[in-house]
Design a protein around this motif. Sequence first.
Motif, PDB file in Angstrom:
ATOM      1  N   ALA A   1       0.842  -1.208   0.000  1.00  9.98           N
ATOM      2  CA  ALA A   1       0.000   0.000   0.000  1.00  9.98           C
ATOM      3  C   ALA A   1       0.871   1.249   0.000  1.00  9.98           C
ATOM      4  CB  ALA A   1      -0.926  -0.003   1.211  1.00  9.98           C
ATOM      5  N   ALA A   2       1.926   1.267   0.798  1.00  8.09           N
ATOM      6  CA  ALA A   2       2.812   2.429   0.854  1.00  8.09           C
ATOM      7  C   ALA A   2       3.568   2.601  -0.464  1.00  8.09           C
ATOM      8  CB  ALA A   2       3.789   2.292   2.024  1.00  8.09           C
ATOM      9  N   ARG A   3       4.061   1.512  -1.028  1.00 13.21           N
ATOM     10  CA  ARG A   3       4.777   1.596  -2.312  1.00 13.21           C
ATOM     11  C   ARG A   3       3.856   2.145  -3.401  1.00 13.21           C
ATOM     12  NH1 ARG A   3       9.651  -0.334  -1.891  1.00 13.21           N
ATOM     13  NH2 ARG A   3      10.045  -1.950  -0.367  1.00 13.21           N
ATOM     14  N   LEU A   4       2.651   1.664  -3.424  1.00 12.90           N
ATOM     15  CA  LEU A   4       1.680   2.115  -4.414  1.00 12.90           C
ATOM     16  C   LEU A   4       1.384   3.597  -4.235  1.00 12.90           C
ATOM     17  CD1 LEU A   4       0.031   0.860  -6.696  1.00 12.90           C
ATOM     18  CD2 LEU A   4      -1.715   0.304  -5.014  1.00 12.90           C
TER      19      LEU A   4
ATOM     20  N   PRO B   1       5.000  10.435   1.640  1.00  9.24           N
ATOM     21  CA  PRO B   1       6.097  11.320   2.047  1.00  9.24           C
ATOM     22  C   PRO B   1       6.716  12.017   0.829  1.00  9.24           C
ATOM     23  CG  PRO B   1       6.448   9.084   2.866  1.00  9.24           C
ATOM     24  CD  PRO B   1       5.266   9.051   1.954  1.00  9.24           C
ATOM     25  N   SER B   2       7.231  13.188   1.058  1.00  9.79           N
ATOM     26  CA  SER B   2       7.830  13.956  -0.039  1.00  9.79           C
ATOM     27  C   SER B   2       9.153  13.330  -0.479  1.00  9.79           C
ATOM     28  CB  SER B   2       8.050  15.403   0.402  1.00  9.79           C
ATOM     29  OG  SER B   2       8.962  15.428   1.470  1.00  9.79           O
ATOM     30  N   HIS B   3       9.554  13.691  -1.674  1.00  7.66           N
ATOM     31  CA  HIS B   3      10.847  13.251  -2.211  1.00  7.66           C
ATOM     32  C   HIS B   3      11.913  14.162  -1.615  1.00  7.66           C
ATOM     33  CE1 HIS B   3       9.038  10.587  -5.205  1.00  7.66           C
ATOM     34  NE2 HIS B   3       8.103  11.501  -5.316  1.00  7.66           N
ATOM     35  N   ASP B   4      12.501  13.768  -0.515  1.00  9.66           N
ATOM     36  CA  ASP B   4      13.440  14.626   0.204  1.00  9.66           C
ATOM     37  C   ASP B   4      14.846  14.032   0.252  1.00  9.66           C
ATOM     38  OD1 ASP B   4      12.951  12.504   1.855  1.00  9.66           O
ATOM     39  OD2 ASP B   4      12.168  13.684   3.515  1.00  9.66           O
ATOM     40  N   GLY B   5      15.188  13.273  -0.757  1.00 10.88           N
ATOM     41  CA  GLY B   5      16.521  12.688  -0.810  1.00 10.88           C
ATOM     42  C   GLY B   5      16.619  11.298  -0.204  1.00 10.88           C
TER      43      GLY B   5
ATOM     44  N   SER C   1      15.701   7.280   0.230  1.00 11.04           N
ATOM     45  CA  SER C   1      15.394   6.211  -0.726  1.00 11.04           C
ATOM     46  C   SER C   1      13.905   5.876  -0.670  1.00 11.04           C
ATOM     47  CB  SER C   1      16.205   4.955  -0.391  1.00 11.04           C
ATOM     48  OG  SER C   1      15.722   4.372   0.803  1.00 11.04           O
ATOM     49  N   GLU C   2      13.433   5.201  -1.703  1.00  9.60           N
ATOM     50  CA  GLU C   2      12.029   4.772  -1.711  1.00  9.60           C
ATOM     51  C   GLU C   2      11.760   3.845  -0.532  1.00  9.60           C
ATOM     52  OE1 GLU C   2       9.507   1.760  -4.320  1.00  9.60           O
ATOM     53  OE2 GLU C   2       9.756   3.672  -5.386  1.00  9.60           O
TER      54      GLU C   2
ATOM     55  N   VAL D   1       8.886   4.301   2.156  1.00 11.46           N
ATOM     56  CA  VAL D   1       7.895   3.232   2.295  1.00 11.46           C
ATOM     57  C   VAL D   1       7.773   2.823   3.755  1.00 11.46           C
ATOM     58  CG1 VAL D   1       7.515   0.764   1.811  1.00 11.46           C
ATOM     59  CG2 VAL D   1       7.997   2.342  -0.064  1.00 11.46           C
ATOM     60  N   ALA D   2       8.903   2.663   4.438  1.00 13.48           N
ATOM     61  CA  ALA D   2       8.883   2.280   5.854  1.00 13.48           C
ATOM     62  C   ALA D   2       8.163   3.339   6.686  1.00 13.48           C
ATOM     63  CB  ALA D   2      10.306   2.065   6.367  1.00 13.48           C
ATOM     64  N   GLU D   3       8.439   4.610   6.425  1.00 14.23           N
ATOM     65  CA  GLU D   3       7.775   5.695   7.163  1.00 14.23           C
ATOM     66  C   GLU D   3       6.271   5.669   6.934  1.00 14.23           C
ATOM     67  OE1 GLU D   3       6.818  10.333   6.637  1.00 14.23           O
ATOM     68  OE2 GLU D   3       8.899   9.805   6.175  1.00 14.23           O
ATOM     69  N   LEU D   4       5.860   5.567   5.671  1.00  9.49           N
ATOM     70  CA  LEU D   4       4.430   5.586   5.359  1.00  9.49           C
ATOM     71  C   LEU D   4       3.724   4.352   5.909  1.00  9.49           C
ATOM     72  CD1 LEU D   4       2.040   6.977   4.065  1.00  9.49           C
ATOM     73  CD2 LEU D   4       2.726   5.996   1.855  1.00  9.49           C
ATOM     74  N   THR D   5       4.368   3.195   5.826  1.00  9.38           N
ATOM     75  CA  THR D   5       3.782   1.976   6.385  1.00  9.38           C
ATOM     76  C   THR D   5       3.543   2.140   7.881  1.00  9.38           C
ATOM     77  OG1 THR D   5       4.813   0.608   4.672  1.00  9.38           O
ATOM     78  CG2 THR D   5       4.102  -0.519   6.676  1.00  9.38           C
TER      79      THR D   5
END
Length: 151
Positions: free
Chosen positions: A40-43, A113-117, A119-120, A124-128
């Motif tokens: 879900a987070a990756r998507l 999460p924003s693209h702040d440098g 890694s994906e 993903v871990a943060e959003l999960t």
Amino acid sequence: PNAERLLQRGELVGLFPEGIAGVEKRCTERYRLRPFKTGAARLSIRTNSPVVPVAIVGAEEAYPVVARLYRAGRLVGIPWIPVTPTFPLCGIAGAVPLPTKWIMHFGAPIPPPSHDGRSEDERVAELTDRIRNAIAESLRALLAKRNGIFL
């Protein structure tokens, strides 16, 4: 890929981040969230789509699993066969779900999460974690308010 295409077209997609682990819990483990899958987070990150966390109370009492038969399940082509207070004792009638009262809470959308440098994988871990925490918080609130499990 199908979910990604649907989101890019503006459609809604429902995912269960616990996966099959969410439905195979014994009745003594109900509402204890298992580790979430990261799909879900990756998507969300890949499509820049928000995630709406949903907490459901009542579903885990509809089939009160007391044991799981993994070998027997594999023999018939399913991951496992549940043993409940009424199944298999009452035959196929024991597979009918109990008439539980369900309550659903749709939480506030969680943006990716924003693209702040980072890694994906880090994003993903943060959003999960954010999704899991939002669902856990909603579950606690719903469980504290409910009066009983049956209709």
